[in-house]
Design a protein around this motif. Structure first.
Motif, PDB file in Angstrom:
ATOM      1  N   ALA A  58      13.807   5.454  54.090  1.00 50.17           N
ATOM      2  CA  ALA A  58      13.831   6.245  53.148  1.00 50.17           C
ATOM      3  C   ALA A  58      12.772   6.499  52.050  1.00 50.17           C
ATOM      4  O   ALA A  58      12.225   7.408  51.684  1.00 50.17           O
ATOM      5  CB  ALA A  58      15.097   6.243  52.176  1.00 50.17           C
ATOM      6  N   MET A  59      12.180   5.147  51.918  1.00 50.11           N
ATOM      7  CA  MET A  59      11.142   5.134  50.948  1.00 50.11           C
ATOM      8  C   MET A  59       9.753   5.541  51.587  1.00 50.11           C
ATOM      9  O   MET A  59       9.126   6.220  50.876  1.00 50.11           O
ATOM     10  CB  MET A  59      10.872   3.525  50.572  1.00 50.11           C
ATOM     11  N   ALA A  60       9.658   5.287  52.758  1.00 53.71           N
ATOM     12  CA  ALA A  60       8.388   5.952  53.382  1.00 53.71           C
ATOM     13  C   ALA A  60       8.371   7.350  53.690  1.00 53.71           C
ATOM     14  O   ALA A  60       7.684   8.043  53.534  1.00 53.71           O
ATOM     15  CB  ALA A  60       8.132   5.140  54.907  1.00 53.71           C
ATOM     16  N   LEU A  61       9.571   8.025  53.880  1.00 53.27           N
ATOM     17  CA  LEU A  61       9.862   9.356  53.996  1.00 53.27           C
ATOM     18  C   LEU A  61       9.611   9.852  52.797  1.00 53.27           C
ATOM     19  O   LEU A  61       8.785  10.868  52.441  1.00 53.27           O
ATOM     20  CB  LEU A  61      11.190   9.637  54.373  1.00 53.27           C
ATOM     21  N   THR A  62      10.031   9.420  51.496  1.00 52.98           N
ATOM     22  CA  THR A  62       9.772   9.899  50.059  1.00 52.98           C
ATOM     23  C   THR A  62       8.175  10.053  49.767  1.00 52.98           C
ATOM     24  O   THR A  62       7.539  10.693  49.175  1.00 52.98           O
ATOM     25  CB  THR A  62      10.750   9.061  49.383  1.00 52.98           C
ATOM     26  N   LEU A  63       7.630   8.719  50.060  1.00 52.40           N
ATOM     27  CA  LEU A  63       6.403   8.544  49.682  1.00 52.40           C
ATOM     28  C   LEU A  63       5.284   9.624  50.533  1.00 52.40           C
ATOM     29  O   LEU A  63       4.422  10.068  50.022  1.00 52.40           O
ATOM     30  CB  LEU A  63       5.504   6.989  50.204  1.00 52.40           C
ATOM     31  N   ASP A  64       5.868   9.830  51.950  1.00 55.33           N
ATOM     32  CA  ASP A  64       4.987  10.592  52.707  1.00 55.33           C
ATOM     33  C   ASP A  64       5.229  12.208  52.193  1.00 55.33           C
ATOM     34  O   ASP A  64       4.261  13.046  51.890  1.00 55.33           O
ATOM     35  CB  ASP A  64       5.520  10.848  54.127  1.00 55.33           C
ATOM     36  N   GLN A  65       6.443  12.611  51.412  1.00 54.12           N
ATOM     37  CA  GLN A  65       6.809  13.870  50.930  1.00 54.12           C
ATOM     38  C   GLN A  65       5.886  14.099  49.623  1.00 54.12           C
ATOM     39  O   GLN A  65       5.399  14.785  49.324  1.00 54.12           O
ATOM     40  CB  GLN A  65       8.102  13.869  50.832  1.00 54.12           C
ATOM     41  N   VAL A  66       5.955  13.039  48.918  1.00 53.95           N
ATOM     42  CA  VAL A  66       4.987  12.869  47.794  1.00 53.95           C
ATOM     43  C   VAL A  66       3.592  13.208  47.945  1.00 53.95           C
ATOM     44  O   VAL A  66       2.901  14.048  47.292  1.00 53.95           O
ATOM     45  CB  VAL A  66       5.520  11.399  46.790  1.00 53.95           C
ATOM     46  N   LEU A  67       2.964  12.474  48.902  1.00 56.71           N
ATOM     47  CA  LEU A  67       1.673  12.547  49.312  1.00 56.71           C
ATOM     48  C   LEU A  67       1.317  13.742  49.798  1.00 56.71           C
ATOM     49  O   LEU A  67       0.373  14.460  49.522  1.00 56.71           O
ATOM     50  CB  LEU A  67       1.539  11.575  50.373  1.00 56.71           C
ATOM     51  N   GLU A  68       2.246  14.689  50.454  1.00 62.72           N
ATOM     52  CA  GLU A  68       2.038  15.669  50.914  1.00 62.72           C
ATOM     53  C   GLU A  68       2.132  16.875  49.848  1.00 62.72           C
ATOM     54  O   GLU A  68       1.321  17.843  49.915  1.00 62.72           O
ATOM     55  CB  GLU A  68       3.338  16.354  52.054  1.00 62.72           C
ATOM     56  N   LYS A  69       3.086  16.688  48.823  1.00 67.87           N
ATOM     57  CA  LYS A  69       2.830  17.518  47.715  1.00 67.87           C
ATOM     58  C   LYS A  69       1.754  17.475  46.844  1.00 67.87           C
ATOM     59  O   LYS A  69       1.036  18.643  46.501  1.00 67.87           O
ATOM     60  CB  LYS A  69       4.059  17.320  46.566  1.00 67.87           C
ATOM     61  N   TRP A  70       1.193  16.140  46.744  1.00 70.82           N
ATOM     62  CA  TRP A  70       0.050  15.878  45.655  1.00 70.82           C
ATOM     63  C   TRP A  70      -1.446  16.608  46.825  1.00 70.82           C
ATOM     64  O   TRP A  70      -1.960  17.144  46.046  1.00 70.82           O
ATOM     65  CB  TRP A  70      -0.136  14.418  45.648  1.00 70.82           C
ATOM     66  N   THR A  71      -1.138  16.237  47.873  1.00 72.46           N
ATOM     67  CA  THR A  71      -2.321  16.817  48.969  1.00 72.46           C
ATOM     68  C   THR A  71      -2.362  18.328  48.784  1.00 72.46           C
ATOM     69  O   THR A  71      -3.410  18.964  48.343  1.00 72.46           O
ATOM     70  CB  THR A  71      -2.396  16.413  50.184  1.00 72.46           C
ATOM     71  N   ALA A  72      -1.438  19.067  48.666  1.00 72.98           N
ATOM     72  CA  ALA A  72      -1.349  20.503  48.640  1.00 72.98           C
ATOM     73  C   ALA A  72      -1.580  20.897  47.270  1.00 72.98           C
ATOM     74  O   ALA A  72      -2.413  21.861  47.101  1.00 72.98           O
ATOM     75  CB  ALA A  72       0.254  20.989  48.906  1.00 72.98           C
ATOM     76  N   LYS A  73      -1.016  20.203  46.192  1.00 71.06           N
ATOM     77  CA  LYS A  73      -1.662  20.649  44.752  1.00 71.06           C
ATOM     78  C   LYS A  73      -2.940  20.451  44.543  1.00 71.06           C
ATOM     79  O   LYS A  73      -3.733  21.341  44.105  1.00 71.06           O
ATOM     80  CB  LYS A  73      -0.726  19.864  43.730  1.00 71.06           C
TER      81      LYS A  73
END
Length: 104
Positions: A35-50
């Protein structure tokens, strides 16, 4: 992204110390890691898009600013040419009038 094995061990040990069975604590620790890895990947994707969006907006703004600056340079160039021409005409008039005064 995953947590290190020592962190996973500490998490599992902390759950066991809290009263959870060894097998259950291990499953919970593995699930939390996923769950932590999935959450970190999602945060990373959002920051990358921003960041990509911000860079695109900055690029557009800079292109606009460069175009405005080029237009300002062209206007200044034209104004300086006109001023130089007027100064040359004025000096030519002064020289001609001076020649007329001093020549008989």
């Amino acid at each position: 992204m995953s947590i290190s094995s020592s962190d996973l061990f500490l998490l599992r040990q902390g759950l066991v110390d809290a009263g959870m069975k060894q097998e259950v604590a291990e499953k919970v620790a593995i699930a939390m890691e996923g769950a932590m890895a999935l959450t970190l990947d999602q945060v990373l994707e959002k920051w990358t898009a921003k960041v990509e969006h911000d860079i695109a907006a900055l690029r557009t703004e800079l292109k606009h600013d460069i175009e405005v600056t080029r237009k300002d340079i062209e206007v200044t160039k034209r104004d300086m040419t006109i001023r130089l021409g007027l100064m040359l005409a004025g000096f030519a008039g002064l020289i001609l009038s001076g020649m007329k005064m001093f020549m008989p």
